[in-house]
Scaffold this motif. Structure first.
Motif, PDB file in Angstrom:
ATOM      1  N   LEU B 343      32.662  58.512  52.156  1.00 23.17           N
ATOM      2  CA  LEU B 343      32.727  59.066  53.317  1.00 23.17           C
ATOM      3  C   LEU B 343      31.831  56.952  54.333  1.00 23.17           C
ATOM      4  O   LEU B 343      33.274  56.088  54.310  1.00 23.17           O
ATOM      5  N   ILE B 344      30.935  56.774  53.755  1.00 22.36           N
ATOM      6  CA  ILE B 344      30.750  55.326  53.778  1.00 22.36           C
ATOM      7  C   ILE B 344      31.039  54.382  53.353  1.00 22.36           C
ATOM      8  O   ILE B 344      31.221  53.498  53.662  1.00 22.36           O
ATOM      9  N   SER B 345      31.763  54.412  51.726  1.00 18.18           N
ATOM     10  CA  SER B 345      32.644  53.605  51.071  1.00 18.18           C
ATOM     11  C   SER B 345      33.735  53.413  52.212  1.00 18.18           C
ATOM     12  O   SER B 345      34.417  52.232  52.652  1.00 18.18           O
ATOM     13  N   VAL B 346      34.166  54.430  52.958  1.00 19.36           N
ATOM     14  CA  VAL B 346      35.495  54.022  53.754  1.00 19.36           C
ATOM     15  C   VAL B 346      35.483  53.435  54.801  1.00 19.36           C
ATOM     16  O   VAL B 346      35.927  52.789  55.295  1.00 19.36           O
ATOM     17  N   ILE B 347      34.121  54.425  55.405  1.00 21.35           N
ATOM     18  CA  ILE B 347      34.272  52.952  56.515  1.00 21.35           C
ATOM     19  C   ILE B 347      33.428  51.776  56.560  1.00 21.35           C
ATOM     20  O   ILE B 347      34.141  51.268  56.875  1.00 21.35           O
ATOM     21  N   PHE B 348      32.823  50.661  55.451  1.00 22.62           N
ATOM     22  CA  PHE B 348      32.696  50.118  54.779  1.00 22.62           C
ATOM     23  C   PHE B 348      34.478  49.120  54.443  1.00 22.62           C
ATOM     24  O   PHE B 348      34.431  48.385  55.156  1.00 22.62           O
ATOM     25  N   ALA B 349      34.988  49.968  54.043  1.00 22.92           N
ATOM     26  CA  ALA B 349      36.589  49.061  53.482  1.00 22.92           C
ATOM     27  C   ALA B 349      36.735  48.805  54.904  1.00 22.92           C
ATOM     28  O   ALA B 349      37.596  48.154  54.663  1.00 22.92           O
ATOM     29  N   MET B 350      36.735  49.752  55.740  1.00 22.89           N
ATOM     30  CA  MET B 350      38.398  50.005  57.205  1.00 22.89           C
ATOM     31  C   MET B 350      37.407  48.763  58.007  1.00 22.89           C
ATOM     32  O   MET B 350      37.371  47.370  58.235  1.00 22.89           O
ATOM     33  N   MET B 351      35.542  49.058  57.878  1.00 27.81           N
ATOM     34  CA  MET B 351      35.567  47.279  58.652  1.00 27.81           C
ATOM     35  C   MET B 351      35.460  46.018  58.596  1.00 27.81           C
ATOM     36  O   MET B 351      35.191  45.217  59.300  1.00 27.81           O
ATOM     37  N   ILE B 352      35.594  45.758  56.810  1.00 23.31           N
ATOM     38  CA  ILE B 352      36.162  44.603  55.871  1.00 23.31           C
ATOM     39  C   ILE B 352      37.622  44.075  56.825  1.00 23.31           C
ATOM     40  O   ILE B 352      37.500  43.019  57.327  1.00 23.31           O
ATOM     41  N   GLY B 353      38.369  45.233  55.962  1.00 24.52           N
ATOM     42  CA  GLY B 353      39.705  44.708  56.627  1.00 24.52           C
ATOM     43  C   GLY B 353      40.926  44.500  55.642  1.00 24.52           C
ATOM     44  O   GLY B 353      40.243  43.340  54.532  1.00 24.52           O
ATOM     45  N   GLY B 354      41.380  42.701  55.901  1.00 24.91           N
ATOM     46  CA  GLY B 354      42.229  42.672  54.738  1.00 24.91           C
ATOM     47  C   GLY B 354      42.065  40.678  54.958  1.00 24.91           C
ATOM     48  O   GLY B 354      40.960  40.329  55.488  1.00 24.91           O
ATOM     49  N   GLY B 355      43.262  40.303  54.865  1.00 25.33           N
ATOM     50  CA  GLY B 355      43.117  38.869  54.676  1.00 25.33           C
ATOM     51  C   GLY B 355      43.603  38.271  56.016  1.00 25.33           C
ATOM     52  O   GLY B 355      43.909  38.781  57.636  1.00 25.33           O
ATOM     53  N   ILE B 356      42.660  36.704  56.633  1.00 29.60           N
ATOM     54  CA  ILE B 356      43.002  36.149  58.181  1.00 29.60           C
ATOM     55  C   ILE B 356      44.438  35.923  57.885  1.00 29.60           C
ATOM     56  O   ILE B 356      45.326  35.852  56.825  1.00 29.60           O
ATOM     57  N   CYS B 357      44.623  35.849  59.335  1.00 30.34           N
ATOM     58  CA  CYS B 357      47.003  35.475  58.750  1.00 30.34           C
ATOM     59  C   CYS B 357      47.258  36.270  58.801  1.00 30.34           C
ATOM     60  O   CYS B 357      48.200  36.108  58.024  1.00 30.34           O
ATOM     61  N   SER B 358      46.798  37.813  58.820  1.00 30.93           N
ATOM     62  CA  SER B 358      47.880  38.854  58.254  1.00 30.93           C
ATOM     63  C   SER B 358      48.209  39.886  58.305  1.00 30.93           C
ATOM     64  O   SER B 358      47.407  39.682  60.837  1.00 30.93           O
TER      65      SER B 358
END
Lengths: 172, 495
Positions: B343-358
């Protein structure tokens, strides 16, 4: 005599115990459950024969070595895997917009981590249609018709005012 | 000195808003057309009302509030932030009329979730929703993902200097072409090419599964909107799990990742150098975070013996979270039984997101990469002689110096996102929800992801619905244009 009675009593106790064990086994084999129960406590039902009731949703989906149907009950849904198309031959209505799907009873084995599909699913043994679905009437509430007329008139009025103002503005 | 707006500024802002609302209202003609084609009578009236209200409001603003000043950056920022609020409210009208929502706030929540490409849902009985309403739900993600204002910009006939203000106001930090309108048009062009590719791919998979031809097409279109614009809505209550298709899961993953890639990188790969993909800083950061989080997920799920369990349960949610999409192949409550580490991994992945201008939300790969690089740069500096001047570089389309300005910007956004993530979690905890699900849901709303541990449901407190609406709105616009607007309102009251 005393010993005979003792043996009889013991035998009776053993038979009772066996019966209790058998009944307990029988209740675990073919548990009637709600989808919510299963989804909330998958460990309790894992790899056990279960019976659930719900509405058939969507359509019959083809898979590699079988078919999928989806069943919905009280805002919960789950996929049911079957090998033979004939098992769902009795279904007349599949739930979608304007159609209430057949209410069915599903008997099958629930898998928390299905070894075949690697998801949580039920493998169908038997399907029984409890209540036929129906096509719902697409009735429009009167207030919607009234509202759409009122707002459409307002919209047209605003458009006329806008174009008059635009024309006037261009001239000046 | 702070610019203090006067009545003429607000008249100008409302005038521009009127034009944009008119633009939005024409998008409502698409579900209206679907309602006609699919013979959905009640939805037809829902969209006729929605369309009429939107056009009436747009025309009223144009008539009542003339453009009294040259549109400047301040107007642009205010228009963007207010525009998103008004669009979500107008977009909620046909949804509310569908009778699939308990209240107008629920419909507004759904509408904001769509426009902000979040994917959290409050809709009830989704399996019986009309095609017209489903088209609108998914179209809001396409409009929002591309940028509502960007949509309007791309149809402007001439490039105005203020266009850049609208562009940046919608959290797009990089221009692709020197002219912002040309940039907007390029983004639309790329999206339409992927639209054709995506719809064709999804259609082939769904049709092969035995879904009727018209339904396959509509589902393919909706799933494309949700995948490429990293929205996460689906037309069935089970989300992607409904289709029971491994091929579809792979295809959606590809389009989720494509949507999470910087549009500038798409442009570069298409028109300049394919080799950029191996050198790009954002791609490298994405690979680093994905591999790291996948390893954590692997250990978290080590109890499951087969790799396919890991892939379908762990890796799919990870990519869905990282790309900010929010598609899920899990059934209700399954994510709640994830190991804490998973769950913590998924939370971290959500926090980061993708590229700028996406089309994704979250802190973004570029900023996280810069923060990492700054850390190592500081370590290197400490090792070097005190007189040595050292500046690190990174490659994003060209070699760039890791300047103080870039570092400051990265930290400011990082801090703002972190603050909102935690604040939202605290509100939910204050309402009695456990800490981990509270944080999960707050991050999911702010980073516009859409995965849920079950807190988001029609029975949740109204205050939390409003908090999540704010988080989705603020997260999508990356706070700046909202803070500028709030600042302007405050200065107005101070007068």
């Amino acid at each position: 005599m005393h010993i005979k009675n003792k043996i009889k009593k013991k035998a009776g106790f053993n038979v009772g115990l066996l019966l209790l064990l058998f009944l307990n086994q029988a209740s675990a084999y073919g548990q009637v459950a709600s989808l919510a129960d299963i989804l909330n406590h998958p460990d309790r039902f894992n790899e056990r024969r279960i019976e659930i009731e719900g509405e058939i949703i969507g359509e019959l989906l083809k898979a590699d070595k079988g078919l999928w149907i989806n069943i919905s009950s009280a805002d919960q849904s789950m996929g049911v895997f079957l090998f033979d198309k004939e098992a769902v031959g009795a279904i007349s209505h599949w739930g979608r917009y304007k159609v209430r799907g057949d209410r069915v009873k599903i008997e099958g084995v629930f898998y928390k981590d299905c070894p075949l599909h690697h998801v949580m699913d039920i493998h169908l043994d038997r399907l029984e249609v409890l209540e036929q679905g129906r096509v719902l009437e697409d009735s429009v509430p009167l207030f919607k018709v009234d509202l759409s007329i009122v707002f459409f008139v307002i919209c047209l009025t605003m458009a006329i005012i806008y174009f008059i103002k635009l024309k006037h503005g261009t001239r000046t | 000195m702070i610019i203090s707006p006067d009545k003429r500024d607000f008249s100008t802002i409302l005038n521009v808003l009127g034009k944009l609302i008119l633009g939005l209202s024409f998008f409502m003609l698409i579900p209206l057309l679907v309602a006609i084609l699919k013979e959905e009578i009640s939805p037809f009236f829902d969209f006729l009302i929605g369309f009429s209200v939107s056009v009436s409001l747009g025309l009223f603003l144009l008539v009542a509030f003339p453009e009294k000043k040259e549109v400047g950056w301040i107007h642009a920022f205010f228009t963007v932030s207010m525009g998103w609020l008004i669009f979500s409210l107008l977009g909620a009208i046909p949804l509310y009329l569908s009778s699939h929502f308990l209240s107008f706030i629920d419909a507004w929540f759904e509408s904001m979730s769509g426009f902000a490409t979040t994917g959290l849902i409050l809709i009830q009985d989704l399996d019986h929703l009309s095609s017209a309403h489903n088209t609108w739900r998914h179209l809001t993600m396409f409009i929002g993902g591309q940028g509502i204002i960007l949509a309007s910009l791309s149809i402007l006939t001439k490039a105005r200097p203020v266009a850049l203000g609208f562009y940046i106001g919608e959290a797009r930090n990089e221009k692709i072409l020197p002219n912002v309108v040309a940039t907007a048009r390029f983004i639309w062009k790329v999206s339409f090419i992927y639209l054709i590719l995506g719809v064709a791919t999804f259609f082939a998979i769904l049709y092969k599964q035995g879904i009727a031809i018209d339904k396959s097409f509509l589902h393919a279109l909706w799933l494309f909107f949700a995948a490429f614009d990293t929205g996460g809505f689906a037309p069935q209550a089970q989300n992607i799990a409904y289709y029971h298709s491994f091929n579809l899961e792979i295809a959606t993953m590809i389009f989720m990742i494509l949507g999470a890639i910087n549009f500038n990188l798409h442009f570069w790969l298409w028109t300049k150098s394919k080799a950029e993909i191996f050198k790009n800083f954002e791609v490298k950061t994405f690979l680093f975070t994905t591999i790291t989080l996948s390893i954590i997920i692997y250990f978290a799920f080590s109890r499951a013996q087969e790799a396919s369990f890991m892939f379908r349960k762990g890796f799919y949610q990870l990519i869905s979270a990282h790309s900010g999409c929010g598609f899920t192949n899990l059934l209700a409550g399954e994510i709640n039984r994830f190991p804490s580490l998973g769950l913590i991994s998924v939370i971290f992945a959500m926090m980061i997101g993708g590229g700028i201008c996406s089309t994704t939300g979250g802190i973004k790969l570029m900023r996280l990469g810069i923060i990492f690089k700054t850390f190592f740069m500081e370590v290197k500096r400490k090792i070097m002689p005190s007189r040595a001047v050292y500046k690190d570089t990174f490659h994003h389309l060209q070699d760039l110096i890791l300047s103080d300005k870039r570092i400051k910007e990265a930290y400011v956004f990082f801090a703002m996102f972190l603050f909102v993530y935690v604040a939202g979690a605290l509100v939910a905890m204050g309402l009695g929800y456990p800490p981990l699900p509270a944080l999960f849901e707050s991050v999911s709303a702010t980073a516009n992801v859409g995965l849920s541990m079950g807190i988001t449901n029609p029975a949740m407190p109204v205050i939390l619905k409003l908090v999540y609406i704010f988080q989705m709105w603020a997260g999508r616009l990356e706070f700046i244009s909202i803070f500028v607007s709030l600042g302007l309102v405050v200065t107005l009251f101070k007068k």
